[in-house]
Design an enzyme around this catalytic site. Structure first.
Site, PDB file in Angstrom:
ATOM      1  N   ILE A  13      45.641  34.588  20.454  1.00 43.79           N
ATOM      2  CA  ILE A  13      44.215  34.375  20.736  1.00 43.79           C
ATOM      3  C   ILE A  13      43.863  35.247  21.935  1.00 43.79           C
ATOM      4  O   ILE A  13      44.653  35.370  22.878  1.00 43.79           O
ATOM      5  CB  ILE A  13      43.873  32.887  20.990  1.00 43.79           C
ATOM      6  N   LEU A  14      42.729  35.874  21.835  1.00 42.50           N
ATOM      7  CA  LEU A  14      42.313  36.770  22.912  1.00 42.50           C
ATOM      8  C   LEU A  14      40.800  36.739  23.036  1.00 42.50           C
ATOM      9  O   LEU A  14      40.079  36.910  22.050  1.00 42.50           O
ATOM     10  CB  LEU A  14      42.785  38.191  22.575  1.00 42.50           C
ATOM     11  N   VAL A  15      40.348  36.462  24.249  1.00 40.78           N
ATOM     12  CA  VAL A  15      38.930  36.657  24.560  1.00 40.78           C
ATOM     13  C   VAL A  15      38.901  37.908  25.423  1.00 40.78           C
ATOM     14  O   VAL A  15      39.679  38.021  26.390  1.00 40.78           O
ATOM     15  CB  VAL A  15      38.352  35.431  25.318  1.00 40.78           C
ATOM     16  N   GLU A  24      51.896  28.994  19.039  1.00 42.74           N
ATOM     17  CA  GLU A  24      53.174  29.640  19.314  1.00 42.74           C
ATOM     18  C   GLU A  24      53.248  30.054  20.784  1.00 42.74           C
ATOM     19  O   GLU A  24      52.425  30.845  21.242  1.00 42.74           O
ATOM     20  CB  GLU A  24      53.255  30.888  18.429  1.00 42.74           C
ATOM     21  N   GLY A  55      36.709  30.987  24.901  1.00 42.67           N
ATOM     22  CA  GLY A  55      38.039  30.637  24.370  1.00 42.67           C
ATOM     23  C   GLY A  55      38.055  29.187  23.921  1.00 42.67           C
ATOM     24  O   GLY A  55      38.574  28.855  22.844  1.00 42.67           O
ATOM     25  N   GLN A  97      35.865  36.561  29.468  1.00 42.51           N
ATOM     26  CA  GLN A  97      36.773  35.444  29.753  1.00 42.51           C
ATOM     27  C   GLN A  97      36.184  34.469  30.767  1.00 42.51           C
ATOM     28  O   GLN A  97      35.342  34.841  31.573  1.00 42.51           O
ATOM     29  CB  GLN A  97      38.105  35.969  30.288  1.00 42.51           C
ATOM     30  N   LYS A 109      34.247  32.001  30.395  1.00 41.65           N
ATOM     31  CA  LYS A 109      32.840  31.628  30.229  1.00 41.65           C
ATOM     32  C   LYS A 109      32.715  30.565  29.147  1.00 41.65           C
ATOM     33  O   LYS A 109      31.621  30.316  28.653  1.00 41.65           O
ATOM     34  CB  LYS A 109      32.031  32.862  29.831  1.00 41.65           C
ATOM     35  N   GLY A 110      33.835  30.027  28.726  1.00 42.44           N
ATOM     36  CA  GLY A 110      33.805  28.966  27.721  1.00 42.44           C
ATOM     37  C   GLY A 110      34.012  29.450  26.293  1.00 42.44           C
ATOM     38  O   GLY A 110      34.080  28.649  25.366  1.00 42.44           O
TER      39      GLY A 110
HETATM   40  C1  LIG Z   1      49.626  32.042  21.640  1.00 43.70           C
HETATM   41  C2  LIG Z   1      48.934  32.976  22.550  1.00 43.70           C
HETATM   42  O1  LIG Z   1      48.124  33.724  22.120  1.00 43.70           O
HETATM   43  S1  LIG Z   1      49.285  32.907  24.195  1.00 43.70           S
HETATM   44  C3  LIG Z   1      48.229  34.140  24.881  1.00 43.70           C
HETATM   45  C4  LIG Z   1      46.864  33.660  25.134  1.00 43.70           C
HETATM   46  N1  LIG Z   1      45.997  34.798  25.384  1.00 43.70           N
HETATM   47  C5  LIG Z   1      45.952  35.412  26.589  1.00 43.70           C
HETATM   48  O2  LIG Z   1      46.572  35.036  27.561  1.00 43.70           O
HETATM   49  C6  LIG Z   1      45.090  36.634  26.626  1.00 43.70           C
HETATM   50  C7  LIG Z   1      44.259  36.706  27.878  1.00 43.70           C
HETATM   51  N2  LIG Z   1      43.445  35.497  28.054  1.00 43.70           N
HETATM   52  C8  LIG Z   1      42.449  35.157  27.214  1.00 43.70           C
HETATM   53  O3  LIG Z   1      42.197  35.803  26.216  1.00 43.70           O
HETATM   54  C9  LIG Z   1      41.595  33.969  27.579  1.00 43.70           C
HETATM   55  O4  LIG Z   1      41.599  33.792  28.954  1.00 43.70           O
HETATM   56  C10 LIG Z   1      42.046  32.630  26.895  1.00 43.70           C
HETATM   57  C11 LIG Z   1      42.032  32.799  25.378  1.00 43.70           C
HETATM   58  C12 LIG Z   1      43.440  32.206  27.334  1.00 43.70           C
HETATM   59  C13 LIG Z   1      41.042  31.562  27.300  1.00 43.70           C
HETATM   60  O5  LIG Z   1      39.773  31.997  26.933  1.00 43.70           O
HETATM   61  P1  LIG Z   1      38.542  31.871  27.964  1.00 43.70           P
HETATM   62  O6  LIG Z   1      37.315  32.243  27.248  1.00 43.70           O
HETATM   63  O7  LIG Z   1      38.855  32.632  29.186  1.00 43.70           O
HETATM   64  O8  LIG Z   1      38.617  30.315  28.223  1.00 43.70           O
HETATM   65  P2  LIG Z   1      37.436  29.346  28.678  1.00 43.70           P
HETATM   66  O9  LIG Z   1      36.426  30.071  29.484  1.00 43.70           O
HETATM   67  O10 LIG Z   1      36.950  28.617  27.491  1.00 43.70           O
HETATM   68  O11 LIG Z   1      38.238  28.326  29.555  1.00 43.70           O
HETATM   69  C14 LIG Z   1      38.981  28.854  30.577  1.00 43.70           C
HETATM   70  C15 LIG Z   1      39.633  27.719  31.292  1.00 43.70           C
HETATM   71  O12 LIG Z   1      40.980  28.079  31.456  1.00 43.70           O
HETATM   72  C16 LIG Z   1      41.220  28.220  32.840  1.00 43.70           C
HETATM   73  N3  LIG Z   1      42.052  29.382  33.002  1.00 43.70           N
HETATM   74  C17 LIG Z   1      41.759  30.636  32.696  1.00 43.70           C
HETATM   75  N4  LIG Z   1      42.780  31.427  33.029  1.00 43.70           N
HETATM   76  C18 LIG Z   1      43.724  30.621  33.543  1.00 43.70           C
HETATM   77  C19 LIG Z   1      45.020  30.819  34.051  1.00 43.70           C
HETATM   78  N5  LIG Z   1      45.550  32.052  34.113  1.00 43.70           N
HETATM   79  N6  LIG Z   1      45.746  29.737  34.433  1.00 43.70           N
HETATM   80  C20 LIG Z   1      45.227  28.499  34.362  1.00 43.70           C
HETATM   81  N7  LIG Z   1      43.987  28.255  33.898  1.00 43.70           N
HETATM   82  C21 LIG Z   1      43.265  29.302  33.487  1.00 43.70           C
HETATM   83  C22 LIG Z   1      39.904  28.422  33.493  1.00 43.70           C
HETATM   84  O13 LIG Z   1      39.929  27.984  34.831  1.00 43.70           O
HETATM   85  C23 LIG Z   1      39.021  27.560  32.649  1.00 43.70           C
HETATM   86  O14 LIG Z   1      39.215  26.233  33.009  1.00 43.70           O
HETATM   87  P3  LIG Z   1      37.993  25.339  33.422  1.00 43.70           P
HETATM   88  O15 LIG Z   1      37.089  25.361  32.227  1.00 43.70           O
HETATM   89  O16 LIG Z   1      38.656  24.038  33.702  1.00 43.70           O
HETATM   90  O17 LIG Z   1      37.391  26.012  34.600  1.00 43.70           O
END
Ligand SMILES: CC(=O)SCCNC(=O)CCNC(=O)[C@H](O)C(C)(C)COP(=O)(O)OP(=O)(O)OC[C@H]1O[C@@H](n2cnc3c(N)ncnc32)[C@H](O)[C@@H]1OP(=O)(O)O
Length: 457
Positions: free
Chosen positions: A242-244, A276, A254, A249, A251-252
């Site tokens: 999964i990737l936003v 996974e 994911g 990122q 902004k809700g």
């Molecule tokens: C199976 C896999 O794919 S594992 C790999 C997952 N993908 C990645 O790591 C790629 C890079 N990251 C992303 O693409 C995105 O950050 C995602 C998919 C993990 C989350 O999507 P987002 O749109 O950023 O999430 P969203 O805004 O809905 O919620 C983010 C929440 O996670 C929290 N968060 C974001 N990054 C982190 C972090 N590194 N550590 C802990 N919490 C985090 C935020 O604080 C927020 O929490 P809150 O709502 O309590 O403030």
């Protein structure tokens, strides 16, 4: 891709002709120290460094055997990735090249390990893609199946109509290949999925009515799911990626995408839904979705109350043996059947539910810490700890240099006094590591608890 001063063929030729009489050894340069990557949504962002900078994972695995770039002085590589077409352009500049015994890295070949065919050869051609490819996302999803369509609460209703679309067949393969560089750059250790395997499904998060004129639909992120058979007559769903995209990122989005996938898992009545190797950030998002769903399930409360009243009444510091505070097995089964949450995830959430129910938590924090410690000790070290002839040692590994353990069996006839010595220092180290894991886990639990409490208040 632009290569200033020198073509990649020339570089390859030079690499073959290694000089013998060099005076200074070439220490090489780490790719992350000389490569800057931006996401650009408009033509005028290319070259001006006003695009969205991204912080890639360690890029060394894409470069030569030891992960460094050799043979360049003053090397700067700037890559722009278009958020319209997901093609990329690399601007490469350097003061000079010199083979000081390690050859001259073929930059084009190395960048192709990441970007493959998505690198556009010249800047002009790349700039043109911003106008020629404005309908790229729209055309790719035109045959897709809309899974969810609605307004996003956090954003302005005019510009925030979101769709989750499942793309299939040729479009899925073509589009995913354009997204692979972002996956490789942003998710450590990731591998592209096999788009020819029909059991992979891709779900795109698309914003309609975007604020950028001429761009009808904007791709914000995606998820790749694997659907596999579960005997005798159902399927399991596993989220593999999964990737936003970085500009969107936190902004809700994911959470929205994961919520839609979770709802789909329930609607399709699959056996269970798993992820996974979720990273901590994803696990946080997932828990924030699952906790309210669990709290709304009727059978949770009685099961939780019985555990919590025991915890409130006991002093676990005086326990003589490890006591488990797991949920009853029929609740585990019901949670899987109705919410599609698998056992592993439910046990993670169970700890958070206990934390939330231990009100006021400050009064019961010691007991809570003890159950988390016991659980982690069991997970990390296993049930056999302490059994004669078995030993657990902390060892750094490539996965996590801080928290890896190995268990081995000692054979008879060794020096017993030395063993006792090693055992004591191992035990102390192990205990320290365990306490650190407990701190981290409680911190993560607190973050979820704060988030769901705010939502429900
Ligand atoms: C199976 C896999 O794919 S594992 C790999 C997952 N993908 C990645 O790591 C790629 C890079 N990251 C992303 O693409 C995105 O950050 C995602 C998919 C993990 C989350 O999507 P987002 O749109 O950023 O999430 P969203 O805004 O809905 O919620 C983010 C929440 O996670 C929290 N968060 C974001 N990054 C982190 C972090 N590194 N550590 C802990 N919490 C985090 C935020 O604080 C927020 O929490 P809150 O709502 O309590 O403030």
């Amino acid at each position: 891709m632009g290569t200033k001063h020198q073509s990649s063929d020339a570089v390859s030729d030079q690499k073959k002709r290694r000089k013998v009489g060099f005076t200074k050894t070439d220490e090489g340069v780490q790719p992350n120290d000389c490569i800057k990557i931006y996401i650009a949504s408009r033509e005028d962002e290319v070259g001006s460094q006003v695009g969205f900078p991204i912080e890639p994972v360690d890029l060394s695995s894409f470069f030569e055997e030891d992960g460094k770039i050799y043979g360049y002085q003053g090397l700067k590589i700037t890559v722009w990735i278009s958020s319209i077409s997901f093609q990329a352009y690399a601007d490469i500049s350097f003061e000079s090249t010199c083979d000081a015994g390690k050859g001259i890295t073929d930059l084009k070949a190395s960048l192709q390990n990441i970007f493959a065919d998505n690198l556009v050869e010249t800047k002009d051609d790349f700039l043109k893609t911003f106008s020629s490819e404005t309908n790229y996302v729209k055309s790719m999803i035109s045959d897709g199946k809309v899974i969810s369509n609605g307004l996003h609460g956090h954003l302005n209703a005019d510009s925030s109509e979101l769709e989750v679309v499942r793309v299939e067949g040729e479009s899925m393969g073509l589009l995913y290949c354009r997204l692979v560089p972002l996956v490789l750059l942003l998710v450590d250790g990731s591998n592209p999925i096999d788009v020819t395997d029909p059991d992979w499904e891709i779900y795109l998060l698309v914003e309609k009515k975007t604020d950028e004129k001429d761009v009808p639909q904007k791709l914000l992120g995606f998820a790749a799911l694997y659907r596999f058979f579960h005997y005798p007559d159902s399927h399991r769903l596993r989220l593999g990626q999964i990737l936003v995209f970085p500009p969107y990122q936190r902004k809700g989005y994911g959470s929205h995408l994961l919520q839609v996938i979770t709802d789909m898992a329930v609607a399709d009545n699959i056996y269970d839904f798993s992820i996974e190797e979720p990273l901590d950030s994803l696990q946080h998002v997932r828990a924030c979705i699952d906790i309210p769903r669990l709290l709304a399930l009727q059978s949770i409360q009685p099961a939780l109350n019985s555990v919590v009243s025991r915890l409130k009444g006991e002093n676990l510091a005086k326990r003589t043996q490890i006591t488990r505070f797991s949920p009853p097995s029929d609740t585990i089964e019901e949670v899987r059947k109705t919410l599609k949450i698998n056992k592993k995830q439910f046990l993670q959430c169970w700890e958070i539910l206990i934390y939330l129910a231990l009100d006021p938590i400050e009064k019961h924090l010691d007991n809570f810490r003890t159950i988390v410690l016991d659980r982690i000790r069991g997970d990390v070290i296993g049930k056999d700890t302490g059994a004669s002839g078995k030993r657990v040692l902390e060892v750094p590994t490539e996965f996590d240099s801080e928290v890896s353990f190995v268990m081995f069996k000692t054979n008879g006839g060794s020096d017993e006094s030395k063993e006792v010595e090693i055992e004591e220092s191992d035990k102390m180290k192990q205990e320290e590591q365990l306490q650190k894991l407990v701190d981290e886990r409680i911190e993560a639990i607190k973050l979820v608890a704060d988030k769901v409490s705010v939502k429900s208040s």
